[in-house]
Design a protein around this motif. Structure first.
Motif, PDB file in Angstrom:
ATOM      1  N   ALA A 238       0.842  -1.198   0.000  1.00 49.78           N
ATOM      2  CA  ALA A 238       0.000   0.000   0.000  1.00 49.78           C
ATOM      3  C   ALA A 238       0.875   1.245   0.000  1.00 49.78           C
ATOM      4  O   ALA A 238       2.028   1.208   0.435  1.00 49.78           O
ATOM      5  N   ASP A 239       0.344   2.352  -0.494  1.00 47.47           N
ATOM      6  CA  ASP A 239       1.057   3.615  -0.378  1.00 47.47           C
ATOM      7  C   ASP A 239       1.258   3.931   1.107  1.00 47.47           C
ATOM      8  O   ASP A 239       0.359   3.675   1.917  1.00 47.47           O
ATOM      9  N   PRO A 240       2.398   4.484   1.501  1.00 49.79           N
ATOM     10  CA  PRO A 240       3.533   4.900   0.672  1.00 49.79           C
ATOM     11  C   PRO A 240       4.629   3.845   0.558  1.00 49.79           C
ATOM     12  O   PRO A 240       5.752   4.167   0.145  1.00 49.79           O
ATOM     13  N   ASN A 241       4.330   2.588   0.909  1.00 50.21           N
ATOM     14  CA  ASN A 241       5.367   1.561   0.960  1.00 50.21           C
ATOM     15  C   ASN A 241       5.458   0.708  -0.301  1.00 50.21           C
ATOM     16  O   ASN A 241       6.375  -0.099  -0.432  1.00 50.21           O
ATOM     17  N   ALA A 242       4.529   0.864  -1.227  1.00 50.95           N
ATOM     18  CA  ALA A 242       4.458  -0.010  -2.401  1.00 50.95           C
ATOM     19  C   ALA A 242       5.701   0.121  -3.278  1.00 50.95           C
ATOM     20  O   ALA A 242       6.237   1.218  -3.451  1.00 50.95           O
ATOM     21  N   PRO A 243       6.171  -1.007  -3.845  1.00 54.52           N
ATOM     22  CA  PRO A 243       7.316  -0.946  -4.754  1.00 54.52           C
ATOM     23  C   PRO A 243       6.975  -0.182  -6.031  1.00 54.52           C
ATOM     24  O   PRO A 243       5.803  -0.066  -6.414  1.00 54.52           O
ATOM     25  N   GLU A 244       7.998   0.293  -6.696  1.00 49.71           N
ATOM     26  CA  GLU A 244       7.806   1.161  -7.856  1.00 49.71           C
ATOM     27  C   GLU A 244       7.004   0.480  -8.957  1.00 49.71           C
ATOM     28  O   GLU A 244       6.159   1.115  -9.606  1.00 49.71           O
ATOM     29  N   ALA A 245       7.251  -0.787  -9.213  1.00 49.23           N
ATOM     30  CA  ALA A 245       6.519  -1.476 -10.280  1.00 49.23           C
ATOM     31  C   ALA A 245       5.021  -1.494 -10.004  1.00 49.23           C
ATOM     32  O   ALA A 245       4.202  -1.321 -10.922  1.00 49.23           O
ATOM     33  N   LEU A 246       4.648  -1.690  -8.756  1.00 45.48           N
ATOM     34  CA  LEU A 246       3.230  -1.671  -8.392  1.00 45.48           C
ATOM     35  C   LEU A 246       2.661  -0.274  -8.540  1.00 45.48           C
ATOM     36  O   LEU A 246       1.534  -0.086  -9.036  1.00 45.48           O
ATOM     37  N   ARG A 247       3.424   0.730  -8.141  1.00 45.00           N
ATOM     38  CA  ARG A 247       2.974   2.113  -8.297  1.00 45.00           C
ATOM     39  C   ARG A 247       2.723   2.445  -9.767  1.00 45.00           C
ATOM     40  O   ARG A 247       1.752   3.118 -10.117  1.00 45.00           O
TER      41      ARG A 247
END
Length: 323
Positions: A238-247
């Motif tokens: 979940a934001d703000p911890n999500a990895p860049e690919a998921l974002r």
């Protein structure tokens, strides 16, 4: 979805359930709890929050609610909500036994829960669950079975669980740890009188931890309802911890990282119910967008690349602080 009470749910979001692990007790390992819950973790505050979440979930079509003896007062909060809403007779209630809550309503306890899969623990906790939930308890699961769990070999326990099943209670199990697949397969082999004992399995499966997938597919093919927990990896997705690919995928779909992460799980053909572990009504509303996420093959490929080695995943999960 063979579990009859779940199969009868026909709402658009019937494949998403609400888990109460994050709101039934003041301390848990989900990331972001300081912002989600604030400073007031008193019993009345979490009771009100749980009821708010249950109201929001029910209004949006969620019909499966998941509790456990070790989730603090989750069963109590859920039982109170059910009593005050007699029209909610289509709700399906699941709970779990096998862990005892020991944190005494604190966030800094040395041990928050103690595991015990003995027959004595089952009998004690079954009585506790029934005292709160009575006839509203539909599904009772062994909490966090591992391949070495005595619950897989205790014939007397199996007989008592079979008795409960004969009286109308659905019997299942949940799994945790890097050997989930082995635990699932071992549990599938448990029979009483030549008949399989378990009707449901609840396991951790998410973008980062997919190792149980083949075994869960086997469980589905064997007729069990598969319930997926920790689809958000305790907040890591979940934001703000999500990895860049998921974002990146979330930005392309126009929906949140949480909805994309849960959509990834919903795409598994064996996934009967996927749990939201939301702590706020806003999080829940975002989670419930998951069925609407349009994931392309390219999206799925990019998300699959995030998968971690199981032992590394569970080692990191084990280091998450209770807060």
């Amino acid at each position: 979805m063979p579990f009859a009470r779940l199969a009868s749910a026909t709402t658009p979001t019937c494949h998403i359930g609400l888990g109460l692990a994050a709101v039934g007790r003041p301390g848990y390992i989900n990331l972001g709890r300081e912002e989600d819950l604030g400073a007031d973790r008193g019993v009345d505050a979490l009771r009100a929050r749980t009821h708010e979440l249950l109201d929001a979930a029910y209004a949006q079509g969620v019909r499966y609610f998941d509790a456990a003896r070790s989730y603090g007062r989750s069963e109590e909060f859920l039982a109170e909500w059910l009593k005050d809403r007699p029209g909610a007779d289509d709700v399906v209630v699941g709970s779990k036994w096998g862990y005892t809550y020991t944190a005494d309503w604190t966030t800094d306890a040395e041990r928050h829960e103690v595991k015990d899969h003995s027959l004595a623990a089952y009998e004690r906790q079954r009585a506790e669950s029934e005292a709160l939930l009575g006839g509203r308890l539909d599904l009772y699961q062994i909490h966090s079975v591992t391949p070495d769990s005595p619950a897989l070999t205790d014939k007397e326990l199996h007989a008592r669980l079979a008795e409960a099943a004969a009286q109308g209670l659905t019997v299942g199990f949940s799994t945790s740890g890097p050997a989930q697949a082995d635990a699932v397969r071992a549990a599938l082999a448990v029979t009483v009188g030549g008949e399989p004992l378990f009707r449901t399995v609840q396991s951790t499966y998410n973008v980062l931890e997919t190792s149980a997938g083949p075994a869960l597919a086997e469980a589905h093919d064997a007729g069990l309802t598969v319930i997926v927990k920790e689809g958000m990896a305790n907040g890591r997705l979940a934001d703000p911890n999500a990895p860049e690919a998921l974002r990146s995928v979330a930005e392309e779909t126009g929906l949140g990282c949480d909805a994309v992460a849960l959509a990834f799980v919903l795409r598994r053909p064996w996934a009967g119910v996927v749990l939201s572990g939301a702590a706020t009504a806003t999080q829940l509303a975002s989670n419930l967008h998951a069925p609407a996420v349009d994931l392309t093959d390219d999206h799925l490929s990019r998300l699959a690349a995030l998968t971690e080695e199981p032992h590394a995943y569970w080692e990191r999960r084990g280091r998450l602080p209770w807060h």
